[in-house]
Design a protein around this motif. Sequence first.
Motif, PDB file in Angstrom:
ATOM      1  N   SER A  66       0.730  -1.377   0.018  1.00 21.25           N
ATOM      2  CA  SER A  66      -0.041  -0.096   0.021  1.00 21.25           C
ATOM      3  C   SER A  66       1.059   1.323  -0.042  1.00 21.25           C
ATOM      4  CB  SER A  66      -0.909   0.044   1.179  1.00 21.25           C
ATOM      5  OG  SER A  66      -0.256   0.375   2.223  1.00 21.25           O
ATOM      6  N   ARG A  67       0.315   2.365   0.233  1.00 19.82           N
ATOM      7  CA  ARG A  67       1.127   3.573   0.116  1.00 19.82           C
ATOM      8  C   ARG A  67       1.909   3.875   1.243  1.00 19.82           C
ATOM      9  NH1 ARG A  67      -3.353   7.895  -1.437  1.00 19.82           N
ATOM     10  NH2 ARG A  67      -4.613   6.623  -0.252  1.00 19.82           N
ATOM     11  N   ASN A  68       1.459   3.670   2.506  1.00 21.60           N
ATOM     12  CA  ASN A  68       1.982   3.522   3.984  1.00 21.60           C
ATOM     13  C   ASN A  68       3.120   2.587   4.198  1.00 21.60           C
ATOM     14  OD1 ASN A  68       2.705   4.455   6.708  1.00 21.60           O
ATOM     15  ND2 ASN A  68       0.441   4.970   6.990  1.00 21.60           N
ATOM     16  N   ASN A  70       5.483   2.651   6.663  1.00 22.01           N
ATOM     17  CA  ASN A  70       5.713   2.650   7.942  1.00 22.01           C
ATOM     18  C   ASN A  70       4.569   1.504   8.537  1.00 22.01           C
ATOM     19  OD1 ASN A  70       8.061   4.307   8.178  1.00 22.01           O
ATOM     20  ND2 ASN A  70       6.499   6.203   8.461  1.00 22.01           N
ATOM     21  N   LYS A  71       3.299   1.863   8.311  1.00 22.65           N
ATOM     22  CA  LYS A  71       2.136   0.977   8.589  1.00 22.65           C
ATOM     23  C   LYS A  71       2.464  -0.255   8.340  1.00 22.65           C
ATOM     24  CE  LYS A  71      -2.839   1.016   8.879  1.00 22.65           C
ATOM     25  NZ  LYS A  71      -3.960   1.689   8.291  1.00 22.65           N
ATOM     26  N   ALA A  91       5.904  -0.426  -0.568  1.00 18.76           N
ATOM     27  CA  ALA A  91       5.250   0.749  -0.780  1.00 18.76           C
ATOM     28  C   ALA A  91       4.931   0.856  -2.244  1.00 18.76           C
ATOM     29  CB  ALA A  91       5.901   2.005  -0.473  1.00 18.76           C
ATOM     30  N   ASP A  93       1.385   2.314  -5.091  1.00 16.59           N
ATOM     31  CA  ASP A  93      -0.237   3.063  -5.222  1.00 16.59           C
ATOM     32  C   ASP A  93      -0.788   2.378  -6.543  1.00 16.59           C
ATOM     33  OD1 ASP A  93      -2.172   4.543  -5.908  1.00 16.59           O
ATOM     34  OD2 ASP A  93      -1.098   6.530  -5.352  1.00 16.59           O
TER      35      ASP A  93
END
Length: 301
Positions: A66-68, A70-71, A91, A93
């Motif tokens: 996904s884009r995040n 860190n998460k 990471a 999109d």
Amino acid sequence: MAEEPQRVGGLPEDVQTDDCMSSYTHIFSPELLKDQVAFITGGGSGIGFRIAEVLMRHGCDTVIASRNLNKLTEAAKKLTDATGRCCLPLAMDVRQPETITTAVEETLKAFGRIDVLINNAAGNFLCPASALSFNAFRTVLEIDTMGTFNTSKVVYEKWFKDHGGSIVNISATLGYRGQALQVHAGSAKAANDAMTKHLAVEWGPSGVRVNTLAPGPISGTEGYRRLGGPQSESAGAFRGIPLQRAGNKTEMAHGVLFLASRASSYITGTVLVADGGAWLTSPNDVERLLGFWTAEKRRDK
């Protein structure tokens, strides 16, 4: 600290938070996906996180994308610690094919294969069509519909075309009756259901199966909170569902596990509705939904 798994009335364990379960009861062989690799979009939270966990508990290594980052990195550590399998956070999109291509190439470099693609990335919110901006409508379709096509096409061209594989798209039942405040998401998911059938026909000769899971209200997810699930539950709205409850994330993951694995080896082009029968019987309560949206809008201000 993570919650203890809840097991009620024979239902599979689940926790409300984005944490792994401290215990898990296998209903399929623990080696059902042994040494396979799954690429999961939106796998850092909610249903996607639980899908990753359940697949990993059945012998699969995963990529969550996904884009995040860190998460994703935090989620990957939880998943690896709980299951002993490898989880690679990447990471990307889904609206940008070049970032998907990079992520898929990194996956193939790390694992040498992709066996399963789970198109789980989505965006949604409650909003009446009259208040929905052109940009908001377009954005939801870009994430849900274009994102599903973009990722499927890249994975197909990079690996599935020559090796086969299984694609599971995560959909919803919103478009079956036309639900208030959901023209954007309902339209996107209806397109994805059609896409499932088209891709199953075109890619079947390459050994690629394409199926969809359509969840109903699922507790412990951001969507459940944002779309009014807790309020509906407390108001007794779920009594109109034949199974008279919301589903849980593990139940959705089990549906995906079935569709992704050899347990469904002759199934393709189908939509598996996993909503407790909700879309058949639950009232399409326009007044309640419009009232909820108005209250939410006031709170946002």
